[in-house]
Design an enzyme around this catalytic site. Structure first.
Site, PDB file in Angstrom:
ATOM      1  N   ARG A  61       7.471  -4.171  -6.260  1.00 51.73           N
ATOM      2  CA  ARG A  61       8.689  -4.333  -6.176  1.00 51.73           C
ATOM      3  C   ARG A  61       9.313  -5.762  -6.781  1.00 51.73           C
ATOM      4  NH1 ARG A  61      10.898  -6.291  -2.227  1.00 51.73           N
ATOM      5  NH2 ARG A  61       8.994  -7.131  -1.104  1.00 51.73           N
ATOM      6  N   LYS A 202      11.782   1.263   0.063  1.00 52.20           N
ATOM      7  CA  LYS A 202      12.007  -0.122   0.954  1.00 52.20           C
ATOM      8  C   LYS A 202      13.448  -0.179   0.920  1.00 52.20           C
ATOM      9  CE  LYS A 202       8.071  -1.505   2.447  1.00 52.20           C
ATOM     10  NZ  LYS A 202       7.782  -1.481   3.701  1.00 52.20           N
ATOM     11  N   HIS A 222       9.171  -3.727  11.028  1.00 56.19           N
ATOM     12  CA  HIS A 222       8.137  -3.530  10.087  1.00 56.19           C
ATOM     13  C   HIS A 222       6.744  -3.476  10.577  1.00 56.19           C
ATOM     14  CE1 HIS A 222       6.148  -4.743   6.178  1.00 56.19           C
ATOM     15  NE2 HIS A 222       6.246  -3.201   6.068  1.00 56.19           N
ATOM     16  N   SER A 240      -0.009  -8.396   5.199  1.00 56.48           N
ATOM     17  CA  SER A 240      -1.143  -7.885   4.284  1.00 56.48           C
ATOM     18  C   SER A 240      -2.314  -8.868   4.424  1.00 56.48           C
ATOM     19  CB  SER A 240      -0.567  -7.801   2.898  1.00 56.48           C
ATOM     20  OG  SER A 240      -1.686  -7.459   2.194  1.00 56.48           O
ATOM     21  N   LYS A 244      -3.361  -4.672   9.982  1.00 55.93           N
ATOM     22  CA  LYS A 244      -2.363  -3.653  10.572  1.00 55.93           C
ATOM     23  C   LYS A 244      -2.812  -2.105  10.465  1.00 55.93           C
ATOM     24  CE  LYS A 244       1.386  -3.431   8.606  1.00 55.93           C
ATOM     25  NZ  LYS A 244       2.734  -2.551   8.223  1.00 55.93           N
ATOM     26  N   THR A 245      -3.114  -1.760   9.492  1.00 55.17           N
ATOM     27  CA  THR A 245      -3.389  -0.124   8.961  1.00 55.17           C
ATOM     28  C   THR A 245      -4.480   0.107   9.825  1.00 55.17           C
ATOM     29  OG1 THR A 245      -2.283  -0.385   7.040  1.00 55.17           O
ATOM     30  CG2 THR A 245      -3.782   1.311   7.322  1.00 55.17           C
ATOM     31  N   ARG A 324      -1.844   2.157  -5.218  1.00 56.47           N
ATOM     32  CA  ARG A 324      -1.554   2.695  -3.803  1.00 56.47           C
ATOM     33  C   ARG A 324      -1.702   4.242  -4.060  1.00 56.47           C
ATOM     34  NH1 ARG A 324       1.363  -0.240  -0.239  1.00 56.47           N
ATOM     35  NH2 ARG A 324       1.972  -2.298  -0.627  1.00 56.47           N
TER      36      ARG A 324
END
Length: 533
Positions: A61, A202, A222, A240, A244-245, A324
């Site tokens: 981004r 986003k 988020h 990051s 979390k994932t 990604r």
């Protein structure tokens, strides 16, 4: 000349029909979009059948080129500044006309989709792309109406994404030739000059972060979320590198979603229909679910092949470290269908504290939860470049500052109200260092972190002894199944307790200094959660 009608009777958009002499492809199936992307040389196939595409100059981004139109609707409600940069209404209208002219001879890929698994609060999207693989990205990332729903589909928000279109900053009011502009009154997003597909995802997240809290008093978040066998919902916030994932992907629990959710009076719902996961250094051993999801219908961005093969080299950083993959959520096992859950019983704030100050697990009261939510803390290891080895403090309001149109206190207040109303437990989990800071201490073992989260979810920490942290004030459990009790109090793991005290006060001071930007709008309840020095 083909006419493509952008607006309909219920849409607030007020501009004439978009016309093109090119072909218009509506709601193509993934296989058809793959064929178009290959035929147009937009992408190539990998050995697993996934589509490999490059995003061009921009591999992430561009936050300094993202704007919100400032008008009667947004002037007094948006938190204007470096994150939410105002854009003139007239300049938006002029840029829209230029984009319509640019598209007048282009082939267009049109997709109708939903954002929001709860039908009471979803956005009906119409997405207009000039690239086939971008349209496949939207098919993967947003929710997919079935054929019957498409027959009566009425859109209420539009995205126009044309990477080839370049703005003229002197005329169009942009900073550079690339842009992403949100118009919340005309319910549109214009994207040009960038091929990074995540701008579309986003952009809609930012829109929902305005509409849901501001217009419906619903908390947007988020975060990732999952559900246990007893239908208990858990939420995981984290920047990051905090896990979390990894930590939300629990084989004993079903995944609601990995990134964007809302909390209503009924429970939690996912905004998306897919996952957009980082794949740098991906391996089947570390992330088997993501590895197996990279197949026909999926996309990998900015990756490269191993020599003389079509096998993706996930260690290759020659284009970017932000490689990604985008795939539909049903490409991974053990997911909730639909992507909804009940009222959260437990919420986890994940931080990779490289200073070794935060306990591995602690319980927060309402004020502390609001304060740490608005702080959004983690610490990143700077590495050895230029001799710098000290960790770097990172604060991101509500764990997603880049996507918050409203002042962060609006989200934190909603968070506190819901936590109190539903008696939800909030835990702070340190996935970072213990026994000292980075370079002297050691990283918290994943098996212990998982055990602590499982204990919290299963109620095994409900009746144990707690001690109050002397600086941050939250409660630290003194025992936890499987976890050695000596690691639960961070101070006890340091060889020099006085050095710990000094570092804890330094970190607390950083929290207080960061919070100064929010203090003017913060309630007494929120301020009560601050650390004590």
């Amino acid at each position: 000349m083909q006419d493509f009608v952008l607006d309909n009777q219920t849409s607030p958009m007020a501009f004439s029909d978009l016309q093109t002499s090119g072909k218009v492809y509506r709601n193509l199936a993934p296989a058809e979009l793959v064929e178009h992307a290959l035929a147009r040389n937009e992408a190539v196939l990998t050995s697993t059948g996934a589509l490999m595409a490059d995003t061009g100059k921009f591999t992430g981004r561009s936050p300094k080129d993202r704007y919100i139109v400032r008008d009667e609707k947004t002037a007094k409600s948006v938190w204007w500044g470096d994150i939410n940069i105002p854009f003139d209404e007239d300049k938006f209208d002029g840029l829209l006309e230029k984009m319509k002219h640019f598209l007048s001879d282009k082939d267009l890929f049109i997709r109708d989709a939903y954002a929001g698994a709860d039908s009471d609060h979803r956005l009906n999207l119409r997405i207009i792309n000039t690239w086939a693989w971008h349209n496949l990205f939207c098919n993967n990332m947003f929710l997919r109406p079935d054929s019957k729903e498409l027959e009566s589909f009425q859109h209420d928000f539009t995205i126009i994404c044309a990477p080839e279109f370049q703005a003229d900053p002197e005329i169009d009011g942009t900073k550079n030739s690339n842009f992403a502009i949100l118009n919340l009154s005309k319910r549109m997003i214009l994207i040009g000059g960038t091929g990074y597909a995540g701008e579309m995802k986003k952009g809609i997240f930012s829109v929902l972060n305005f509409i849901l809290p501001h217009e419906k008093n619903i908390l947007s978040m988020h975060c990732s979320a999952n559900v246990g066998k007893d239908e208990d919902t858990a939420i995981f916030f984290g920047l990051s590198g905090t896990g979390k994932t990894t930590l939300s992907a629990d084989p004993k629990r079903r995944l609601i979603g990995d990134d964007e959710h809302a909390w209503t009076e009924k429970g939690v719902f996912n905004f998306e229909g897919g996952c957009y996961a980082k794949v740098i250094d991906l391996s089947r051993e570390k992330e088997p679910e993501i590895w197996d999801a990279i197949r026909f219908g999926s996309i990998v961005e900015n990756t490269r092949f191993k020599p003389e093969s079509r096998e993706v080299d996930f260690s290759n950083k020659s284009v970017t470290e932000n490689t990604r993959t985008a795939y539909p959520i049903h490409f991974i096992p053990n997911v909730m269908e639909p992507s909804t859950g009940g009222i959260p019983r437990n919420i986890f704030f994940l931080t990779a504290d490289a200073f070794g100050v935060m306990p591995p697990i602690s319980k927060l009261d309402k004020s502390q939860a609001m304060y740490h939510f608005i702080s959004g803390y983690t610490a990143k290891v700077a590495g050895t470049e230029m001799g710098v080895t000290e960790p770097k403090l990172t604060f991101s309001a509500c764990f997603g500052a880049a996507f918050l149109p409203l002042h962060p206190t609006a989200y934190a207040t909603l968070f506190g109200e819901k936590m109190e109303k539903y008696d939800t437990n909030v835990w702070l989990i340190n996935t970072g260092w213990t026994g000292g800071p980075f370079g002297r201490g050691s990283r918290m073992k994943l098996v212990y972190t998982r055990a602590m989260i499982s204990a919290a979810l299963e109620g095994a920490l409900d009746d144990v002894e707690y001690q109050e942290h002397p600086v941050f004030g939250f409660k630290v459990p003194q025992s936890c199944p499987i976890v050695p009790s000596e690691i639960l109090n961070a101070r006890n793991t340091w060889a020099d307790p006085d050095a710990y005290d000094k570092k804890a006060k330094e970190l607390a001071q950083a929290f207080i200094e960061n919070f100064e930007q929010f203090k003017e709008f913060a309630s007494d309840d929120l301020l009560a959660g601050a650390p004590r020095i």
